[in-house]
Design a protein around this motif. Structure first.
Motif, mmCIF file in Angstrom:
data_model
loop_
_atom_site.group_PDB
_atom_site.id
_atom_site.type_symbol
_atom_site.label_atom_id
_atom_site.label_comp_id
_atom_site.label_asym_id
_atom_site.label_seq_id
_atom_site.Cartn_x
_atom_site.Cartn_y
_atom_site.Cartn_z
ATOM 1 N N ASN A 6 0.826 -1.196 0.000
ATOM 2 C CA ASN A 6 0.000 0.000 0.000
ATOM 3 C C ASN A 6 0.867 1.255 0.000
ATOM 4 N N LEU A 7 0.407 2.275 -0.700
ATOM 5 C CA LEU A 7 1.054 3.569 -0.607
ATOM 6 C C LEU A 7 0.900 4.126 0.803
ATOM 7 N N VAL A 8 1.938 4.802 1.277
ATOM 8 C CA VAL A 8 1.893 5.496 2.562
ATOM 9 C C VAL A 8 1.749 6.984 2.276
ATOM 10 N N GLU A 9 0.772 7.613 2.895
ATOM 11 C CA GLU A 9 0.596 9.052 2.716
ATOM 12 C C GLU A 9 1.754 9.766 3.413
ATOM 13 N N SER A 10 2.546 10.477 2.651
ATOM 14 C CA SER A 10 3.814 11.012 3.147
ATOM 15 C C SER A 10 3.939 12.492 2.832
ATOM 16 N N SER A 11 4.897 13.110 3.509
ATOM 17 C CA SER A 11 5.180 14.519 3.263
ATOM 18 C C SER A 11 6.633 14.793 3.609
ATOM 19 N N ASN A 12 7.084 15.977 3.289
ATOM 20 C CA ASN A 12 8.420 16.439 3.696
ATOM 21 C C ASN A 12 9.529 15.489 3.241
ATOM 22 N N PHE A 13 9.481 15.084 1.979
ATOM 23 C CA PHE A 13 10.589 14.312 1.421
ATOM 24 C C PHE A 13 11.815 15.215 1.294
ATOM 25 N N ASN A 14 12.927 14.762 1.828
ATOM 26 C CA ASN A 14 14.196 15.476 1.694
ATOM 27 C C ASN A 14 15.275 14.477 1.327
ATOM 28 N N PHE A 15 16.185 14.879 0.443
ATOM 29 C CA PHE A 15 17.280 13.974 0.115
ATOM 30 C C PHE A 15 18.489 14.758 -0.358
ATOM 31 N N THR A 16 19.649 14.218 -0.104
ATOM 32 C CA THR A 16 20.902 14.707 -0.685
ATOM 33 C C THR A 16 21.688 13.492 -1.148
ATOM 34 N N ILE A 17 22.230 13.575 -2.345
ATOM 35 C CA ILE A 17 23.062 12.506 -2.906
ATOM 36 C C ILE A 17 24.360 13.161 -3.362
ATOM 37 N N LYS A 18 25.450 12.896 -2.668
ATOM 38 C CA LYS A 18 26.719 13.578 -2.947
ATOM 39 C C LYS A 18 27.704 12.708 -3.718
ATOM 40 N N LYS A 19 27.705 11.410 -3.476
ATOM 41 C CA LYS A 19 28.608 10.535 -4.230
ATOM 42 C C LYS A 19 28.117 9.101 -4.171
ATOM 43 N N ILE A 20 28.326 8.382 -5.272
ATOM 44 C CA ILE A 20 28.037 6.937 -5.369
ATOM 45 C C ILE A 20 29.128 6.379 -6.273
ATOM 46 N N ARG A 21 30.303 6.169 -5.751
ATOM 47 C CA ARG A 21 31.472 5.894 -6.572
ATOM 48 C C ARG A 21 31.557 4.464 -7.090
ATOM 49 N N HIS A 22 30.720 3.559 -6.572
ATOM 50 C CA HIS A 22 30.854 2.152 -6.941
ATOM 51 C C HIS A 22 29.936 1.759 -8.098
ATOM 52 N N ILE A 23 29.265 2.715 -8.728
ATOM 53 C CA ILE A 23 28.463 2.402 -9.906
ATOM 54 C C ILE A 23 29.008 3.193 -11.097
ATOM 55 N N SER A 24 28.543 2.876 -12.295
ATOM 56 C CA SER A 24 29.096 3.478 -13.506
ATOM 57 C C SER A 24 28.858 4.985 -13.532
ATOM 58 N N SER A 25 29.736 5.693 -14.230
ATOM 59 C CA SER A 25 29.643 7.152 -14.296
ATOM 60 C C SER A 25 28.360 7.601 -14.995
ATOM 61 N N ASP A 26 27.891 6.850 -15.999
ATOM 62 C CA ASP A 26 26.657 7.240 -16.692
ATOM 63 C C ASP A 26 25.469 7.243 -15.734
ATOM 64 N N ILE A 27 25.402 6.235 -14.877
ATOM 65 C CA ILE A 27 24.293 6.157 -13.923
ATOM 66 C C ILE A 27 24.510 7.146 -12.779
ATOM 67 N N GLN A 28 25.753 7.302 -12.320
ATOM 68 C CA GLN A 28 26.045 8.324 -11.316
ATOM 69 C C GLN A 28 25.563 9.695 -11.770
ATOM 70 N N ASN A 29 25.843 10.041 -13.018
ATOM 71 C CA ASN A 29 25.480 11.367 -13.509
ATOM 72 C C ASN A 29 23.980 11.614 -13.436
ATOM 73 N N VAL A 30 23.198 10.583 -13.706
ATOM 74 C CA VAL A 30 21.745 10.722 -13.606
ATOM 75 C C VAL A 30 21.340 10.982 -12.160
ATOM 76 N N LEU A 31 21.866 10.190 -11.229
ATOM 77 C CA LEU A 31 21.442 10.273 -9.835
ATOM 78 C C LEU A 31 21.982 11.514 -9.130
ATOM 79 N N LEU A 32 23.141 11.991 -9.550
ATOM 80 C CA LEU A 32 23.742 13.155 -8.901
ATOM 81 C C LEU A 32 23.254 14.475 -9.489
ATOM 82 N N ASP A 33 22.935 14.479 -10.781
ATOM 83 C CA ASP A 33 22.664 15.742 -11.465
ATOM 84 C C ASP A 33 21.191 16.003 -11.744
ATOM 85 N N LYS A 34 20.366 14.968 -11.796
ATOM 86 C CA LYS A 34 18.962 15.158 -12.139
ATOM 87 C C LYS A 34 18.084 15.131 -10.890
ATOM 88 N N LYS A 35 16.922 15.759 -10.993
ATOM 89 C CA LYS A 35 15.917 15.638 -9.950
ATOM 90 C C LYS A 35 15.065 14.397 -10.223
#
Length: 236
Positions: A187-216
């Motif tokens: 079931n979906l949980v009714e949620s609010s106040n989502f916050n996140f920071t992603i600063k580095k994920i060095r163990h995956i490929s650079s193409d995928i890192q770029n998506v996760l680090l640079d895009k919303k």
């Protein structure tokens, strides 16, 4: 020879938070097992960061000592078989855990992309935060829970991400192995106040890192989770 399913693991996955990003499928395809291809949502591949609480684990019916509760964060995408587009599932690009035996078993026995991380969870009745901070990865993902269940209909993206009963594993140079994952409807949980920071994920490929680090992310949501049974095929 015939296939017979056997249950090799049971556990609980609960309090799941999903951050979903869109990616060019041509950039993703080289990282998938050779007999699979991206399963697309409106022409885009989807990459999800999924955080959850892992508990009550049993391997072949036996409890795993000192591994009965911990947080996990995985990075996954959605694929289908090249020769049968109706066979669809999840493919894990990274599975991050704080427990050594889970890491060792997943990586070296089952060949999954596990890494051992300084991963922690902080929670109250209304707030939930997952965070990693080590030399290879740094991220924080937080959500506030308003109500345990939401009555609204799933969006197209939520259904695409949640409604999966197969998991694929295997390297890009290999054919995929499949696991069946059974659980009750989440079931979906009714949620609010989502916050996140992603600063580095060095163990995956650079193409995928770029998506996760640079895009919303295109979407963020929560589900409640449940008990899970994992099955694999056995040839007899």
């Amino acid at each position: 020879m015939m296939k017979k399913k056997y249950k090799f693991m049971t556990c609980n996955w609960e309090n799941l938070i999903y951050l979903n990003f869109h990616m060019d499928p041509e950039l993703l395809a080289p990282f998938l097992p050779k007999d699979t291809e991206p399963d697309l949502l409106n022409g885009k591949a989807v990459i999800s960061i999924v955080c959850f609480e892992f508990s009550n684990a049993r391997l072949f019916g036996f409890k795993i000592p000192f591994h009965q509760y911990f947080p996990e964060i995985n990075i996954r995408t959605y694929v289908k078989k090249k020769d049968n587009g109706n066979i669809k599932g999840i493919y894990f690009l990274s599975e991050m855990v704080p427990k050594f035996m889970t890491y060792f078993t997943g990586k070296f026995i089952y060949g999954e992309p596990f890494s051992l991380r300084k991963l922690k969870i902080s929670k109250t009745e209304k707030d939930l935060k997952y965070f990693i901070k080590d030399s290879g990865c740094e991220m924080e993902i937080e959500a506030g829970k308003k109500n345990m269940h939401s009555d609204r209909e799933l969006t197209e993206e939520e259904e695409f991400v949640i409604e999966r009963s197969l998991a694929f594993c295997g390297k890009a140079s290999q054919n995929a192995r499949m696991y069946e994952v059974k659980h009750q409807k989440w079931n979906l949980v009714e949620s609010s106040n989502f916050n996140f920071t992603i600063k580095k994920i060095r163990h995956i490929s650079s193409d995928i890192q770029n998506v996760l680090l640079d895009k919303k992310p295109e979407s963020i949501f929560m589900t409640d989770g449940s008990g899970v049974e994992v099955y694999k095929d056995l040839f007899i």
